[in-house]
Enzyme design. Structure first.
Site, PDB file in Angstrom:
ATOM      1  N   GLU A  80       0.840  -1.087  -0.042  1.00  0.00           N
ATOM      2  CA  GLU A  80       0.089  -0.034  -0.012  1.00  0.00           C
ATOM      3  C   GLU A  80       0.935   1.264  -0.179  1.00  0.00           C
ATOM      4  OE1 GLU A  80      -1.972   0.613   3.450  1.00  0.00           O
ATOM      5  OE2 GLU A  80      -3.525   1.598   2.761  1.00  0.00           O
ATOM      6  N   LYS A 179     -10.168   0.645  -0.568  1.00  0.00           N
ATOM      7  CA  LYS A 179     -10.069   0.301   0.622  1.00  0.00           C
ATOM      8  C   LYS A 179     -11.380   1.023   1.459  1.00  0.00           C
ATOM      9  CE  LYS A 179      -6.798   1.240   4.350  1.00  0.00           C
ATOM     10  NZ  LYS A 179      -5.624   1.666   4.932  1.00  0.00           N
ATOM     11  N   CYS A 211      -4.480  -3.418   4.297  1.00  0.00           N
ATOM     12  CA  CYS A 211      -4.023  -3.107   5.417  1.00  0.00           C
ATOM     13  C   CYS A 211      -4.972  -2.827   6.571  1.00  0.00           C
ATOM     14  CB  CYS A 211      -3.687  -1.357   5.427  1.00  0.00           C
ATOM     15  SG  CYS A 211      -2.074  -1.113   6.895  1.00  0.00           S
TER      16      CYS A 211
END
Ligand SMILES: *[C@@H]1O[C@H](CO)[C@@H](O)[C@H](O)[C@H]1NC(C)=O
Ligand SMILES: *[C@@H]1O[C@H](CO)[C@@H](O)[C@H](O)[C@H]1NC(C)=O
Ligand SMILES: *[C@@H]1O[C@H](CO)[C@@H](O)[C@H](O)[C@H]1NC(C)=O
Ligand SMILES: *[C@@H]1O[C@H](CO)[C@@H](O)[C@H](O)[C@H]1NC(C)=O
Ligand SMILES: *[C@@H]1O[C@H](CO)[C@@H](O)[C@H](O)[C@H]1NC(C)=O
Ligand SMILES: *[C@@H]1O[C@H](CO)[C@@H](O)[C@H](O)[C@H]1NC(C)=O
Length: 520
Positions: A80, A179, A211
């Protein structure tokens, strides 16, 4: 003769086709990238300067991609924020963004670079995949125009998303994921609902998220449980937090708890405690990397089961509370004390003897430990801890944790604080808890931040036990449970009436998040 040889040829051909269509294993690569950061994220740069920086980063990723392909990898995951870093505002990230189309467009940017306007980053990533015949997973920024008919359209007329893209070995865009659980990212918007993105390959079915998403039910758990993916692709920019949330520790535990392959690529940035990437299989980590000593990137490669559910090593389902239902709690001696891991208040009890049986409870969660140390080190203290409740300062995510850990010093007030080395070896340990959730992730962290592949297992009745005598000295052995249905929803509704409100709320949420720097 002729017929028979024809049949043989057919059979061989069929075998080859079968082999090509459904591989048993594949070679996976992840790259921990030491990102080149922009000099300045406070004032907007030109599109040219933004591209210059992103191309510098892609130059480094290109070397990793070529190396992975040369060594036979079918897929490589990069981290990321690997093209431009973090800490932007909505305005200063803007020059780095491109409009990323829906994968249903069947677009090969490398072959058809002008089809969606000026998209040099997408074209270059696609060409890297195509030229090297390898699936490439990258994280970059997407911008989607919106207008005043849409009451939540941001003031600049664009939604801005933290986005994963996947190009197949022909360079075609096959997946795009926005995300959902942003972590202190004021530059990006939250999609209206979590996206469940999957795609199929000759080496299994894949799911993808980013993440902080890994700490929540959607999309992470749903992809595994309802969409039955074989492998999760996981770009991250993860700050390590001892003793429970170090990248390699938690990510490997999530793969085991969910019984799925996880390809985790982290940023390498020592000053922010960002390191720790790995290729994790359901029964054990295959490869991992943790390095706080150098500033270099690192490529990892490993052979992974394409369909772990049908592999002989696939672990049995665990009934997390089963063992604890059948036993009497070990005597609840009155020597427990309160202490903190980050901001969560645990009940702790010291491991006073060389060997013993201990129970410690926090409300409805009781944690049981049986252990035998090889030798009790004079100046090292271990405790057993229990915590159940809403985590951190935000108090939104419900945790249930049983942990046996080394205290920072012999002063019991330091138990739960970060510590990186230990000397005490255990001949035996067995940890279990009365969990109310089926989502429990088994963690074992050894001295100097190492994993213990193959050295422990989870029994069907929920006990986390060591497998083969003593191993390296232990920092922490934990059962990290997440009780998603007890999570508190966001305090303020995401969908507001006007763009102004929307911005104000994003800013407010950002400020709340900022106060939580070590709180994940
Ligand atoms: C940052 O500034 C230094 C010195 O001015 C320059 O050499 C370097 O190229 C700049 N880096 C980026 C990514 O712009
Ligand atoms: C891919 O290969 C083509 C020609 O085969 C070359 O022109 C192009 O520069 C290469 N692109 C990348 C990103 O390697
Ligand atoms: C990195 O981790 C150490 C302890 O493990 C902690 O003391 C330090 O504050 C962390 N640094 C950052 C930037 O979070
Ligand atoms: C712990 O309990 C087990 C049985 O549950 C027993 O065999 C063992 O002796 C006990 N250990 C100690 C040190 O009390
Ligand atoms: C333990 O640490 C606490 C807080 O740091 C301190 O107040 C206390 O005096 C210490 N106790 C001992 C025995 O050193
Ligand atoms: C188990 O431990 C024994 C002795 O400690 C050692 O010889 C053996 O290689 C170990 N086996 C595995 C699979 O680690």
């Amino acid at each position: 003769m002729i017929a028979s040889s024809f049949q043989t040829t057919l059979a061989v051909f069929a075998l080859i086709v079968l082999h090509v269509c459904a591989l048993d294993t594949f070679k996976a690569a992840v790259y921990e990238h030491a990102v080149i950061l922009p000099n300045n994220t406070e004032t907007p740069v030109s599109r040219e300067d933004a591209l210059l920086l992103m191309n510098k980063n892609i130059d480094i990723l290109e070397r990793a991609i070529k190396q992975a392909a040369e060594q036979g990898a079918q897929i490589i995951v990069t981290p990321e924020d690997a093209l431009y870093g973090w800490k932007f505002t909505r305005e200063t990230i803007f020059p780095y963004l491109e409009d990323i189309p829906d994968p249903q467009e069947n677009w090969i940017p490398c072959k058809d670079p002008r089809r969606f306007g000026h998209t040099p980053v997408q074209v270059r990533l696609s060409c890297l995949a195509k030229n090297n015949s390898i699936y490439v997973v990258a994280n970059t920024g997407d911008k989607k125009p919106c207008n005043s008919h849409d009451s939540t359209c941001p003031l600049n007329g664009y939604y801005q998303y933290n986005t994963n893209v996947v190009y197949d070995s022909e360079g075609k865009l096959v997946a795009r994921y926005h995300k959902y659980h942003l972590y202190r990212e004021l530059q990006f918007d939250v999609p209206k609902k979590p996206e469940l993105v999957t795609f199929s390959t000759p080496f299994g079915k894949f799911g993808i998220f980013t993440c902080f998403d890994i700490l929540f039910c959607d999309p992470a758990v749903t992809l595994v449980q309802d969409f039955h993916v074989d492998t999760i692709l996981f770009p991250a920019a993860w700050m390590n937090v001892l003793p429970l949330l170090t990248a390699i520790e938690f990510h490997s535990a999530w793969a085991m708890g969910m019984r799925v392959n996880l390809l985790a690529a982290n940023i390498h940035h020592v000053r922010l405690n960002m390191t720790g990437s790995g290729i994790y299989a359901p029964h054990s980590p295959k490869a991992y990397h943790y390095d706080m000593d150098t500033n270099s990137g690192k490529i990892l490669l490993a052979e992974v089961d394409a369909h772990p559910r049908t592999a002989p090593t696939y672990p049995a389902a665990v009934n997390w509370g089963a063992y604890t239902v059948g036993i009497q709690p070990f005597p609840l001696l009155k020597n427990s004390f309160r202490g903190f891991i980050s901001r969560d208040e645990f009940n702790f009890k010291e491991l006073l003897e060389n060997a013993g049986n201990l129970t410690v409870c926090d409300e409805e969660l009781c944690c049981h430990l049986s252990y035998k140390m090889l030798a009790k080190e004079e100046n090292e203290v271990y405790v057993l801890g229990a915590f159940t409740g809403l985590h951190g300062q935000r108090k939104r995510e419900y945790w249930q944790v049983c942990t046996m850990l080394k205290c920072k010093s012999t002063n019991l007030t330091t138990c739960g604080q970060p510590v990186e080395t230990a000397l005490t070896r255990f001949e035996m340990f067995s940890l279990s808890g009365t969990f109310g959730t089926e989502y429990v992730f088994p963690e074992v962290l050894l001295t100097k931040i190492n994993l213990a592949p193959g050295k422990f297992e989870v029994l069907k009745d929920g006990r986390l036990v060591n497998k083969n005598g003593s191993s390296e000295p232990i920092l922490a052995v934990s059962l990290f449970g997440r009780w998603y249905t007890r999570d508190k929803p966001l305090p303020i509704s995401r969908t507001s009436d006007s763009a102004k409100n929307y911005l104000m709320i994003s800013t407010l949420l950002g400020i709340i998040a900022l106060q939580n720097i070590v709180m994940v």
